[in-house]
Motif scaffolding. Structure first.
Motif, PDB file in Angstrom:
ATOM      1  N   GLU A  18       0.825  -1.209   0.000  1.00  0.00           N
ATOM      2  CA  GLU A  18       0.000   0.000   0.000  1.00  0.00           C
ATOM      3  C   GLU A  18       0.855   1.252   0.000  1.00  0.00           C
ATOM      4  N   ALA A  19       1.950   1.200   0.772  1.00  0.00           N
ATOM      5  CA  ALA A  19       2.825   2.372   0.849  1.00  0.00           C
ATOM      6  C   ALA A  19       3.452   2.666  -0.506  1.00  0.00           C
ATOM      7  N   ILE A  20       3.827   1.626  -1.226  1.00  0.00           N
ATOM      8  CA  ILE A  20       4.420   1.825  -2.546  1.00  0.00           C
ATOM      9  C   ILE A  20       3.409   2.469  -3.483  1.00  0.00           C
ATOM     10  N   THR A  21       2.223   1.885  -3.539  1.00  0.00           N
ATOM     11  CA  THR A  21       1.188   2.419  -4.423  1.00  0.00           C
ATOM     12  C   THR A  21       0.884   3.882  -4.094  1.00  0.00           C
ATOM     13  N   ALA A  22       0.728   4.154  -2.807  1.00  0.00           N
ATOM     14  CA  ALA A  22       0.412   5.529  -2.401  1.00  0.00           C
ATOM     15  C   ALA A  22       1.532   6.483  -2.776  1.00  0.00           C
ATOM     16  N   ALA A  23       2.768   6.034  -2.554  1.00  0.00           N
ATOM     17  CA  ALA A  23       3.915   6.908  -2.837  1.00  0.00           C
ATOM     18  C   ALA A  23       4.017   7.188  -4.335  1.00  0.00           C
ATOM     19  N   VAL A  24       3.817   6.173  -5.152  1.00  0.00           N
ATOM     20  CA  VAL A  24       3.905   6.374  -6.601  1.00  0.00           C
ATOM     21  C   VAL A  24       2.855   7.382  -7.046  1.00  0.00           C
ATOM     22  N   ARG A  25       1.648   7.227  -6.555  1.00  0.00           N
ATOM     23  CA  ARG A  25       0.584   8.143  -6.958  1.00  0.00           C
ATOM     24  C   ARG A  25       0.857   9.570  -6.500  1.00  0.00           C
ATOM     25  N   LYS A  26       1.327   9.674  -5.271  1.00  0.00           N
ATOM     26  CA  LYS A  26       1.607  11.007  -4.736  1.00  0.00           C
ATOM     27  C   LYS A  26       2.700  11.690  -5.559  1.00  0.00           C
ATOM     28  N   LEU A  27       3.768  10.934  -5.825  1.00  0.00           N
ATOM     29  CA  LEU A  27       4.893  11.518  -6.540  1.00  0.00           C
ATOM     30  C   LEU A  27       4.575  11.779  -8.007  1.00  0.00           C
ATOM     31  N   LEU A  28       3.753  10.921  -8.603  1.00  0.00           N
ATOM     32  CA  LEU A  28       3.346  11.181  -9.984  1.00  0.00           C
ATOM     33  C   LEU A  28       2.677  12.541 -10.082  1.00  0.00           C
ATOM     34  N   GLY A  29       1.847  12.828  -9.091  1.00  0.00           N
ATOM     35  CA  GLY A  29       1.165  14.112  -9.081  1.00  0.00           C
ATOM     36  C   GLY A  29       2.111  15.277  -8.849  1.00  0.00           C
ATOM     37  N   GLU A  30       3.145  15.033  -8.063  1.00  0.00           N
ATOM     38  CA  GLU A  30       4.041  16.133  -7.692  1.00  0.00           C
ATOM     39  C   GLU A  30       5.126  16.407  -8.728  1.00  0.00           C
ATOM     40  N   CYS A  44       9.812   8.048   0.096  1.00  0.00           N
ATOM     41  CA  CYS A  44       8.473   8.553   0.396  1.00  0.00           C
ATOM     42  C   CYS A  44       7.637   7.485   1.095  1.00  0.00           C
ATOM     43  N   ALA A  45       7.840   6.231   0.701  1.00  0.00           N
ATOM     44  CA  ALA A  45       7.060   5.145   1.300  1.00  0.00           C
ATOM     45  C   ALA A  45       7.680   4.677   2.616  1.00  0.00           C
ATOM     46  N   GLY A  46       8.883   5.162   2.898  1.00  0.00           N
ATOM     47  CA  GLY A  46       9.562   4.746   4.127  1.00  0.00           C
ATOM     48  C   GLY A  46      10.028   3.305   4.083  1.00  0.00           C
ATOM     49  N   ILE A  47      10.441   2.858   2.919  1.00  0.00           N
ATOM     50  CA  ILE A  47      10.889   1.480   2.763  1.00  0.00           C
ATOM     51  C   ILE A  47      12.205   1.447   1.981  1.00  0.00           C
ATOM     52  N   GLY A  48      12.747   0.272   1.794  1.00  0.00           N
ATOM     53  CA  GLY A  48      13.974   0.131   1.024  1.00  0.00           C
ATOM     54  C   GLY A  48      13.668  -0.196  -0.426  1.00  0.00           C
TER      55      GLY A  48
END
Lengths: 202, 202
Positions: A18-30, A44-48
DNA sequence: CATCATACGAGACTACAGTTTCGAAACTAC
DNA sequence: GTAGTTTCGAAACTGTAGTCTCGTATGATG
């Protein structure tokens, strides 16, 4: 030893997905598609990064999965008339493609697809086939209603309807708001006319 | 001091321009768009990379220029009928877009364009506007012939015609050969029908 | 509880491609 | 000829995708 296909070892953390998906969407927008980096997604997702590459073979697959996730185009409900259905369909497509982030991602994806048969295959089953089926259902409704004498050329209609939206938005760069009614009227007239003389040479 | 707009300093070697264009086209055919590198172009052309970047701001502009070079879509000659003209037009467009190298370049370019207004502007003036003008001329012919009562919605027709080809080839991945006649018949029927009832609510 | 297989975050590392810098060369103006 | 300007090819620079290793955490098996 493991039993059956039973998972052994530490199971995957679904929150990571979920964190990956959310981060990709957020960054795509930004930062847009071109500015998206795997490292930024991980941070952004807080992962490696390893957790990303354990799930997706390439950056493009990651983006594809994030953008696609649950984005099936549902067929709009029966409005009672072909014209109404076509207008609703056009609105749905335009709505999906008007999101700048999704739009940029889609176009870049099409560029990738031109050079990557694997991605092309997945794109087809995920997007193209369901949408074509939806179009077919909409047209069958019209036949059942008696608005069309026979089922038109579905492949052609499908390419025409979606292709017109694509071209209108991303090639001509016209106003999304203007399209649905004009396209629906045009397509409706075309279908009615084509149903009467599907093969002019016959 | 220089006189007028007279060039000062070492003049550009026109053979370098030609070598770049030739190398890009050759490599596009060999390795495709995705596999094309600036270094390979420079080596294949027997020049330095700086000579490329002095001419084009980015790799994409280089490819754009090489692919576009003289590739204006001419309006097909008058065939005597709207259906014939539309078929010829569809064949021209399909012909241009069926070249795999050009196709990959175009799609990737569209991806870039989604994130680069400057490139979008150039693409519009180079491709979109002339093609729209060509479409308009073709339709005016039909009006003069009396095949259409009035001029249809040119923006919509333009988006529809080119968009259908695009979608047919690159999204549905159908056979290029099947399209021109089907599309022309469909469009012809649509135009005749729309010309009679341009605004159904009137 | 001990063992084993896997997932996790962090970060180093490699490979490669787009872009920029640099000294030499070519040409114009004076 | 000399100065000034621009182009040239070669090589250096920059940044990112993708891989790999490390130490740790989590859960199943027995």
């Amino acid at each position: 030893m493991e039993h059956n296909g039973q998972q052994v070892g530490r199971p995957r953390d679904s929150r990571v997905d979920e964190a990956i998906t959310a981060a990709v969407r957020k960054l795509l927008g930004e930062v847009g598609y071109a500015g998206l980096t795997v490292a930024a997604v991980a941070e952004c997702a807080g992962i490696g990064k390893a957790s990303i590459y354990r799930r997706y073979a390439t950056k493009h697959e990651m983006i594809f999965a994030a953008v696609v996730h649950g984005e099936v185009l549902e067929v709009p409900p029966d409005t009672g008339s072909l014209l109404g259905d076509l207008t609703a369909l056009a609105r749905v497509i335009v709505g999906h493609l008007s999101n700048p982030a999704a739009a940029g991602a889609l176009m870049s994806l099409l560029g990738e697809i031109a050079a990557d048969p694997t991605l092309a295959e997945r794109f087809t089953t995920t997007f193209v086939e369901p949408e074509r089926a939806g179009n077919a259902e909409l047209l069958e409704r019209a036949v059942r209603r008696g608005e069309l004498e026979r089922l038109p050329d579905i492949d052609l209609f499908h390419a025409m309807f979606g292709g017109t939206v694509l071209s209108w938005l991303f090639i001509s760069h016209h106003d999304p708001h203007d399209l649905p009614e004009r396209l629906a009227r045009f397509a409706c007239a075309a279908l009615r006319s084509a149903a009467h003389q599907p093969f002019p040479s016959d």
